[in-house]
Design an enzyme around this catalytic site. Structure first.
Site, PDB file in Angstrom:
ATOM      1  N   ASN A  45      32.985  35.271  29.159  1.00  0.00           N
ATOM      2  CA  ASN A  45      33.373  34.979  30.542  1.00  0.00           C
ATOM      3  C   ASN A  45      33.300  33.116  30.419  1.00  0.00           C
ATOM      4  O   ASN A  45      32.151  33.090  29.563  1.00  0.00           O
ATOM      5  CB  ASN A  45      32.212  35.404  31.958  1.00  0.00           C
ATOM      6  CG  ASN A  45      30.616  35.648  31.817  1.00  0.00           C
ATOM      7  OD1 ASN A  45      30.483  35.558  30.495  1.00  0.00           O
ATOM      8  ND2 ASN A  45      29.588  35.003  32.533  1.00  0.00           N
ATOM      9  N   ILE A  46      33.442  32.386  30.813  1.00  0.00           N
ATOM     10  CA  ILE A  46      33.523  31.146  30.985  1.00  0.00           C
ATOM     11  C   ILE A  46      33.515  30.613  31.647  1.00  0.00           C
ATOM     12  O   ILE A  46      34.150  30.359  33.119  1.00  0.00           O
ATOM     13  CB  ILE A  46      35.495  30.886  30.493  1.00  0.00           C
ATOM     14  CG1 ILE A  46      35.084  31.256  28.679  1.00  0.00           C
ATOM     15  CG2 ILE A  46      35.301  29.187  29.615  1.00  0.00           C
ATOM     16  CD1 ILE A  46      36.507  31.108  28.019  1.00  0.00           C
ATOM     17  N   GLU A  47      32.674  29.571  32.104  1.00  0.00           N
ATOM     18  CA  GLU A  47      31.865  28.983  33.192  1.00  0.00           C
ATOM     19  C   GLU A  47      32.385  27.053  33.388  1.00  0.00           C
ATOM     20  O   GLU A  47      32.023  27.165  31.782  1.00  0.00           O
ATOM     21  CB  GLU A  47      30.885  29.054  33.690  1.00  0.00           C
ATOM     22  CG  GLU A  47      30.529  30.968  34.309  1.00  0.00           C
ATOM     23  CD  GLU A  47      28.898  31.085  34.405  1.00  0.00           C
ATOM     24  OE1 GLU A  47      28.059  30.198  34.591  1.00  0.00           O
ATOM     25  OE2 GLU A  47      28.677  32.268  34.959  1.00  0.00           O
ATOM     26  N   CYS A  56      36.531  35.052  34.040  1.00  0.00           N
ATOM     27  CA  CYS A  56      35.685  36.238  33.450  1.00  0.00           C
ATOM     28  C   CYS A  56      36.074  36.979  32.603  1.00  0.00           C
ATOM     29  O   CYS A  56      37.121  36.383  31.840  1.00  0.00           O
ATOM     30  CB  CYS A  56      35.624  38.007  35.257  1.00  0.00           C
ATOM     31  SG  CYS A  56      35.354  37.473  36.252  1.00  0.00           S
ATOM     32  N   GLU A  58      36.858  40.166  32.111  1.00  0.00           N
ATOM     33  CA  GLU A  58      38.074  40.901  31.706  1.00  0.00           C
ATOM     34  C   GLU A  58      39.352  39.878  31.373  1.00  0.00           C
ATOM     35  O   GLU A  58      40.712  40.249  31.476  1.00  0.00           O
ATOM     36  CB  GLU A  58      38.109  41.523  32.726  1.00  0.00           C
ATOM     37  CG  GLU A  58      37.268  42.791  32.869  1.00  0.00           C
ATOM     38  CD  GLU A  58      35.514  42.241  33.895  1.00  0.00           C
ATOM     39  OE1 GLU A  58      35.444  40.705  33.860  1.00  0.00           O
ATOM     40  OE2 GLU A  58      35.278  42.944  33.936  1.00  0.00           O
ATOM     41  N   CYS A  89      35.112  41.897  38.828  1.00  0.00           N
ATOM     42  CA  CYS A  89      35.145  42.010  40.419  1.00  0.00           C
ATOM     43  C   CYS A  89      36.620  42.427  41.285  1.00  0.00           C
ATOM     44  O   CYS A  89      37.280  42.557  40.390  1.00  0.00           O
ATOM     45  CB  CYS A  89      34.786  40.509  39.903  1.00  0.00           C
ATOM     46  SG  CYS A  89      36.087  39.405  39.750  1.00  0.00           S
ATOM     47  N   CYS A  92      39.398  40.700  39.331  1.00  0.00           N
ATOM     48  CA  CYS A  92      39.450  41.155  37.569  1.00  0.00           C
ATOM     49  C   CYS A  92      40.149  42.200  38.247  1.00  0.00           C
ATOM     50  O   CYS A  92      41.265  43.195  37.506  1.00  0.00           O
ATOM     51  CB  CYS A  92      38.716  41.566  37.424  1.00  0.00           C
ATOM     52  SG  CYS A  92      37.904  40.055  35.595  1.00  0.00           S
TER      53      CYS A  92
HETATM   54  N1  THU Z   1      31.510  37.683  35.601  1.00  0.00           N
HETATM   55  C1  THU Z   1      32.775  38.407  34.080  1.00  0.00           C
HETATM   56  O1  THU Z   1      32.859  37.962  33.691  1.00  0.00           O
HETATM   57  N2  THU Z   1      33.129  40.031  34.747  1.00  0.00           N
HETATM   58  C2  THU Z   1      32.832  41.057  35.611  1.00  0.00           C
HETATM   59  O2  THU Z   1      32.625  41.878  35.616  1.00  0.00           O
HETATM   60  C3  THU Z   1      31.356  40.309  36.238  1.00  0.00           C
HETATM   61  C4  THU Z   1      31.414  39.010  37.053  1.00  0.00           C
HETATM   62  C5  THU Z   1      30.949  36.737  34.956  1.00  0.00           C
HETATM   63  C6  THU Z   1      31.940  35.998  36.278  1.00  0.00           C
HETATM   64  C7  THU Z   1      30.605  34.939  35.548  1.00  0.00           C
HETATM   65  O3  THU Z   1      31.283  33.616  35.085  1.00  0.00           O
HETATM   66  C8  THU Z   1      29.344  35.625  36.122  1.00  0.00           C
HETATM   67  O4  THU Z   1      29.912  36.923  35.763  1.00  0.00           O
HETATM   68  C9  THU Z   1      28.586  35.964  37.136  1.00  0.00           C
HETATM   69  O5  THU Z   1      29.076  36.065  37.840  1.00  0.00           O
END
Ligand code: THU
Length: 140
Positions: A45-47, A56, A58, A89, A92
């Site tokens: 995941n990259i915020e 996310c 995935e 989520c 995804c």
């Molecule tokens: N996130 C994912 O990368 N994959 C998931 O299946 C659930 C949520 C990430 C998104 C965000 O960066 C962090 O988790 C919190 O929601």
């Protein structure tokens, strides 16, 4: 090409998780997506500061693969540091369904596997291109 085991796919997802950019949530996720030919594509995941543009793990893996011309997939492992399974989520699930179909989704934490589902269980009544085709046919 030799195939990795489920356990090895989980190890790769754990390694991908270490590269997560979870600056704002602190919630790191890693994904290891297996293509039909056995290639494994990793994602994390990259915020960013706007929050809403977060990608996310995935979808990172799927978009990396698709942009490299890989279009057939067989399994994905998703790792987060949680006791219970961390399922994909909603957005995804949609992208997984459209690009990967009914693949197996293996969930794990840092110690062990936590859950295992097929996409048809996670998204039982999907919307996809078939509906667009149906609509187009109806107008012909
Ligand atoms: N996130 C994912 O990368 N994959 C998931 O299946 C659930 C949520 C990430 C998104 C965000 O960066 C962090 O988790 C919190 O929601």
């Amino acid at each position: 090409m030799s195939r990795v085991s489920d356990a090895e796919l989980i190890v790769l997802a754990r390694q991908a998780r270490e590269r997560a950019v979870a600056t704002f949530s602190g919630f790191k996720v890693g994904a290891a997506l297996e293509a039909a030919d056995g290639t494994v594509i990793l994602g994390c995941n990259i915020e960013n500061a706007t929050y809403g543009l977060t990608l996310c793990a995935e979808r990172t893996a799927i978009f990396k693969a698709v942009s490299d011309g890989i279009r057939e997939f067989s399994r994905i492992a998703v790792v987060a540091d949680t006791q219970s399974p961390t399922p994909p989520c909603g957005p995804c699930r949609q992208i997984l369904w459209e690009f990967c179909g009914d693949i197996e989704v293996i969930m794990a934490n840092l110690a062990s596997e936590t859950g295992r589902y097929h996409m048809r269980e996670l998204l039982p009544v999907p919307f996809d291109a078939r509906h667009l085709d149906e609509d187009a046919n109806a107008k012909r």
